[in-house]
Design a protein around this motif. Structure first.
Motif, PDB file in Angstrom:
ATOM      1  N   ALA A 192       0.833  -1.210   0.000  1.00 46.95           N
ATOM      2  CA  ALA A 192       0.000   0.000   0.000  1.00 46.95           C
ATOM      3  C   ALA A 192       0.863   1.253   0.000  1.00 46.95           C
ATOM      4  O   ALA A 192       0.555   2.241  -0.694  1.00 46.95           O
ATOM      5  CB  ALA A 192      -0.928  -0.008   1.215  1.00 46.95           C
ATOM      6  N   MET A 193       1.955   1.229   0.745  1.00 51.52           N
ATOM      7  CA  MET A 193       2.818   2.412   0.788  1.00 51.52           C
ATOM      8  C   MET A 193       3.538   2.621  -0.533  1.00 51.52           C
ATOM      9  O   MET A 193       3.639   3.753  -1.028  1.00 51.52           O
ATOM     10  CB  MET A 193       3.821   2.293   1.943  1.00 51.52           C
ATOM     11  N   ARG A 194       4.024   1.551  -1.138  1.00 48.56           N
ATOM     12  CA  ARG A 194       4.697   1.698  -2.431  1.00 48.56           C
ATOM     13  C   ARG A 194       3.713   2.196  -3.493  1.00 48.56           C
ATOM     14  O   ARG A 194       4.046   3.035  -4.332  1.00 48.56           O
ATOM     15  CB  ARG A 194       5.331   0.369  -2.850  1.00 48.56           C
ATOM     16  N   ALA A 195       2.468   1.688  -3.444  1.00 46.04           N
ATOM     17  CA  ALA A 195       1.455   2.143  -4.405  1.00 46.04           C
ATOM     18  C   ALA A 195       1.123   3.615  -4.176  1.00 46.04           C
ATOM     19  O   ALA A 195       0.961   4.391  -5.133  1.00 46.04           O
ATOM     20  CB  ALA A 195       0.198   1.288  -4.290  1.00 46.04           C
TER      21      ALA A 195
ATOM     22  N   ARG B  38      12.290   7.474  -5.366  1.00 41.45           N
ATOM     23  CA  ARG B  38      12.654   6.060  -5.515  1.00 41.45           C
ATOM     24  C   ARG B  38      12.567   5.411  -4.136  1.00 41.45           C
ATOM     25  O   ARG B  38      13.108   5.948  -3.161  1.00 41.45           O
ATOM     26  CB  ARG B  38      14.080   5.925  -6.066  1.00 41.45           C
ATOM     27  N   ALA B  39      11.862   4.278  -4.037  1.00 42.73           N
ATOM     28  CA  ALA B  39      11.675   3.611  -2.746  1.00 42.73           C
ATOM     29  C   ALA B  39      12.203   2.192  -2.813  1.00 42.73           C
ATOM     30  O   ALA B  39      12.125   1.524  -3.855  1.00 42.73           O
ATOM     31  CB  ALA B  39      10.196   3.601  -2.355  1.00 42.73           C
ATOM     32  N   THR B  40      12.736   1.706  -1.699  1.00 44.32           N
ATOM     33  CA  THR B  40      13.171   0.317  -1.617  1.00 44.32           C
ATOM     34  C   THR B  40      11.957  -0.601  -1.564  1.00 44.32           C
ATOM     35  O   THR B  40      10.820  -0.161  -1.325  1.00 44.32           O
ATOM     36  CB  THR B  40      14.053   0.098  -0.385  1.00 44.32           C
TER      37      THR B  40
ATOM     38  N   PHE C 201       9.790  -3.382   8.544  1.00 42.55           N
ATOM     39  CA  PHE C 201       8.873  -2.265   8.775  1.00 42.55           C
ATOM     40  C   PHE C 201       9.049  -1.082   7.837  1.00 42.55           C
ATOM     41  O   PHE C 201       8.186  -0.204   7.818  1.00 42.55           O
ATOM     42  CB  PHE C 201       9.087  -1.712  10.194  1.00 42.55           C
ATOM     43  N   PHE C 202      10.166  -0.989   7.094  1.00 42.56           N
ATOM     44  CA  PHE C 202      10.555   0.312   6.560  1.00 42.56           C
ATOM     45  C   PHE C 202      10.721   0.358   5.051  1.00 42.56           C
ATOM     46  O   PHE C 202      11.171  -0.611   4.424  1.00 42.56           O
ATOM     47  CB  PHE C 202      11.888   0.755   7.175  1.00 42.56           C
ATOM     48  N   LEU C 203      10.404   1.542   4.513  1.00 36.35           N
ATOM     49  CA  LEU C 203      10.816   1.932   3.171  1.00 36.35           C
ATOM     50  C   LEU C 203      11.795   3.092   3.301  1.00 36.35           C
ATOM     51  O   LEU C 203      11.609   3.999   4.122  1.00 36.35           O
ATOM     52  CB  LEU C 203       9.632   2.394   2.319  1.00 36.35           C
ATOM     53  N   TRP C 204      12.818   3.084   2.466  1.00 37.70           N
ATOM     54  CA  TRP C 204      13.774   4.187   2.361  1.00 37.70           C
ATOM     55  C   TRP C 204      13.458   4.907   1.068  1.00 37.70           C
ATOM     56  O   TRP C 204      13.486   4.327  -0.008  1.00 37.70           O
ATOM     57  CB  TRP C 204      15.186   3.632   2.356  1.00 37.70           C
ATOM     58  N   VAL C 205      13.110   6.165   1.187  1.00 41.23           N
ATOM     59  CA  VAL C 205      12.625   6.949   0.056  1.00 41.23           C
ATOM     60  C   VAL C 205      13.644   8.031  -0.274  1.00 41.23           C
ATOM     61  O   VAL C 205      14.031   8.817   0.598  1.00 41.23           O
ATOM     62  CB  VAL C 205      11.249   7.580   0.384  1.00 41.23           C
ATOM     63  N   THR C 206      14.070   8.063  -1.542  1.00 40.93           N
ATOM     64  CA  THR C 206      15.047   9.046  -2.001  1.00 40.93           C
ATOM     65  C   THR C 206      14.420   9.916  -3.076  1.00 40.93           C
ATOM     66  O   THR C 206      13.796   9.399  -4.019  1.00 40.93           O
ATOM     67  CB  THR C 206      16.296   8.345  -2.559  1.00 40.93           C
ATOM     68  N   PHE C 207      14.580  11.222  -2.954  1.00 44.00           N
ATOM     69  CA  PHE C 207      14.004  12.159  -3.909  1.00 44.00           C
ATOM     70  C   PHE C 207      14.914  12.324  -5.129  1.00 44.00           C
ATOM     71  O   PHE C 207      16.143  12.406  -4.996  1.00 44.00           O
ATOM     72  CB  PHE C 207      13.771  13.523  -3.254  1.00 44.00           C
TER      73      PHE C 207
ATOM     74  N   THR D  50      -2.893   1.618   8.679  1.00 45.07           N
ATOM     75  CA  THR D  50      -3.706   0.866   7.729  1.00 45.07           C
ATOM     76  C   THR D  50      -3.444   1.385   6.320  1.00 45.07           C
ATOM     77  O   THR D  50      -2.924   2.507   6.140  1.00 45.07           O
ATOM     78  CB  THR D  50      -5.198   1.042   8.041  1.00 45.07           C
ATOM     79  N   PRO D  51      -3.796   0.615   5.291  1.00 42.21           N
ATOM     80  CA  PRO D  51      -3.609   1.108   3.916  1.00 42.21           C
ATOM     81  C   PRO D  51      -4.270   2.459   3.666  1.00 42.21           C
ATOM     82  O   PRO D  51      -3.699   3.305   2.956  1.00 42.21           O
ATOM     83  CB  PRO D  51      -4.233  -0.001   3.071  1.00 42.21           C
ATOM     84  N   GLU D  52      -5.443   2.688   4.253  1.00 45.89           N
ATOM     85  CA  GLU D  52      -6.129   3.960   4.055  1.00 45.89           C
ATOM     86  C   GLU D  52      -5.344   5.116   4.687  1.00 45.89           C
ATOM     87  O   GLU D  52      -5.193   6.195   4.075  1.00 45.89           O
ATOM     88  CB  GLU D  52      -7.537   3.896   4.652  1.00 45.89           C
ATOM     89  N   ARG D  53      -4.847   4.892   5.887  1.00 45.43           N
ATOM     90  CA  ARG D  53      -4.056   5.927   6.548  1.00 45.43           C
ATOM     91  C   ARG D  53      -2.721   6.137   5.830  1.00 45.43           C
ATOM     92  O   ARG D  53      -2.199   7.255   5.785  1.00 45.43           O
ATOM     93  CB  ARG D  53      -3.813   5.558   8.006  1.00 45.43           C
ATOM     94  N   ILE D  54      -2.163   5.061   5.304  1.00 41.55           N
ATOM     95  CA  ILE D  54      -0.918   5.182   4.549  1.00 41.55           C
ATOM     96  C   ILE D  54      -1.112   6.098   3.347  1.00 41.55           C
ATOM     97  O   ILE D  54      -0.312   7.002   3.093  1.00 41.55           O
ATOM     98  CB  ILE D  54      -0.413   3.794   4.108  1.00 41.55           C
ATOM     99  N   ASP D  55      -2.202   5.896   2.612  1.00 42.25           N
ATOM    100  CA  ASP D  55      -2.446   6.740   1.448  1.00 42.25           C
ATOM    101  C   ASP D  55      -2.621   8.198   1.863  1.00 42.25           C
ATOM    102  O   ASP D  55      -2.092   9.112   1.214  1.00 42.25           O
ATOM    103  CB  ASP D  55      -3.673   6.254   0.688  1.00 42.25           C
ATOM    104  N   GLU D  56      -3.346   8.430   2.947  1.00 41.48           N
ATOM    105  CA  GLU D  56      -3.548   9.794   3.437  1.00 41.48           C
ATOM    106  C   GLU D  56      -2.221  10.423   3.851  1.00 41.48           C
ATOM    107  O   GLU D  56      -1.937  11.595   3.557  1.00 41.48           O
ATOM    108  CB  GLU D  56      -4.517   9.794   4.612  1.00 41.48           C
ATOM    109  N   GLY D  57      -1.388   9.651   4.535  1.00 41.06           N
ATOM    110  CA  GLY D  57      -0.107  10.180   4.982  1.00 41.06           C
ATOM    111  C   GLY D  57       0.815  10.529   3.829  1.00 41.06           C
ATOM    112  O   GLY D  57       1.496  11.565   3.858  1.00 41.06           O
ATOM    113  N   VAL D  58       0.865   9.674   2.808  1.00 38.92           N
ATOM    114  CA  VAL D  58       1.705   9.959   1.649  1.00 38.92           C
ATOM    115  C   VAL D  58       1.169  11.179   0.894  1.00 38.92           C
ATOM    116  O   VAL D  58       1.940  12.008   0.395  1.00 38.92           O
ATOM    117  CB  VAL D  58       1.815   8.721   0.740  1.00 38.92           C
TER     118      VAL D  58
END
Length: 400
Positions: free
Chosen positions: A305-308, A319-321, A327-333, A378-386
């Protein structure tokens, strides 16, 4: 003169603290809604709270007494069984129960690091690991990480440039914090060879290994070279059960246990007996595997959900791992002008929290990167946060 106070010890100047842990207090002071991608912990709905509460209520003789410094014997036996169930052979003489994984790291540094010793750390890596080594006066040498974990091939050249060999090598081999990447088997084997050549101790920190939700596990150092006295393994129940329990363990050469007991007795005498008994009962009741089966699938769903969400809201701008567990994604701009430290306050005002990249580097590197924890939402909160993060990036872009 540490902190401008003449009565402080010199080491006080090296107590750098943890941006990650401090985020808990920071978020508690906020009054608006925040999607919390900062702290690396399971969300309340993924902790086996009812079972833990049930076992906490049990009346057990000696429950509130002092316990053996090396750990309650019943818990040590359960840890040995747990390791065996996952293909790792160990013995009770190798296990010392700790007050969370952090005490395991502290014990490793206390035993192996003198002021001025060289310690290889990953870049990026766990902030608290760096902080612990620094508190014992270590000189940290940051080594790169790629999609296969610590770039072990780079270490000989780094050591040649440093002009001395490392006393210890600190690595997080599985679903590394913060990058989420996993060290390949070939690199693990080569790291064991280099440690033997240099006389270095590998501090093997693996809080997430049991949270693999994709692909096959890679053999641990203890499986590749059983009984190697230069491997000091640090483990914890914080990520797989609940961080508030503060129960972990180290698996080491048996000859180290008397020193570990001496060192731990100078810290806390023994790990909390009631919480050790809770974890013992949970394991003895054979609840761990069903719990892991449940949460692994949820963590996979949340990672996807976070990668999507990152693709939807950022496209090619980041770019994300793509971790196989943890637990984690590393996100590079892609835009290197974006400074994630400067972005943090704007993002917090927009209602999303993360950890900026420089927090994971002794040299303050990775200003164009950040760590997101997908485990807590949750996936819904993940989308809101991103989405909130994307708005913050738009705002900081408008100020340039």
């Amino acid at each position: 003169m540490a902190g401008g106070q003449p009565f402080l010890a010199h080491r006080a100047a090296d107590l750098v603290g943890s941006i990650i842990d401090s985020s808990t207090s920071l978020l508690a002071r906020q009054t608006h809604d925040i999607v919390r991608f900062a702290m690396g912990a399971p969300s309340d709905d993924l902790m086996p709270v009812e079972l833990l509460d049930r076992y906490a209520a049990h009346a057990v003789p000696g429950k509130y007494s002092y316990g053996a410094t090396e750990g309650e014997p019943a818990l040590v036996e359960q840890i040995v069984k747990l390791q065996a169930a996952h293909g790792i052979t160990t013995t009770t003489e190798r296990i010392t129960v700790t007050t969370g994984g952090m005490q395991g790291l502290d014990l490793a540094c206390k035993l192996f690091i003198d002021p001025g010793d060289l310690v290889i750390v990953e870049g990026p890596t766990y902030t608290n690991g760096n902080a612990t080594a620094l508190s014992y006066g270590a000189d940290l040498l940051e080594a790169p990480v790629d999609e296969d974990g610590l770039v072990v091939e780079a270490l000989p050249d780094l050591i040649a440039q440093a002009g001395r060999t490392p006393k210890s090598i600190y690595t997080i081999p599985n679903f590394q914090n913060p990058s989420g990447v996993t060290q390949s088997q070939g690199r693990r084997e080569r790291l064991l060879e280099l440690a033997a050549e240099w006389g270095s101790v590998i501090i093997d920190d693996d809080p997430y290994g049991l949270l693999r939700f994709e692909n096959n596990p890679i053999p641990e150092f203890s499986q590749l070279d059983p009984g190697n006295p230069q491997v000091f393994s640090v483990r914890t129940f914080s990520k797989i059960l609940a961080p508030g329990l503060r129960i972990g363990w180290v698996d080491t050469d048996p000859g180290l246990q008397p020193l570990l007991i001496n060192a731990k007795q100078a810290m806390d005498t023994c790990t909390s007996v009631p919480t050790q008994q809770i974890v013992t009962a949970f394991l003895a009741g054979e609840h761990l595997q069903p719990h892991l089966d449940r949460v692994r699938g949820i963590y996979r769903e949340r990672k996807e959900a976070m990668r999507a969400a990152l693709r939807r809201h950022f496209g090619d701008a980041v770019r994300a791992t793509d971790p196989d567990g943890g637990f984690f994604l590393w996100v590079t701009f892609a835009d290197k002008r974006i400074d994630t430290q400067a972005l943090f306050e704007i993002a917090l005002a927009e209602g999303v929290a993360y950890i900026p990249g420089p927090a994971f580097s002794v040299g303050g590197n990775f200003h164009d990167a950040l760590r997101l924890c997908f485990a807590t939402s949750t996936p819904e909160r993940i989308d809101e946060g991103v989405a909130r993060l994307a708005r913050a990036v738009d705002l900081i872009g408008a100020t340039r």
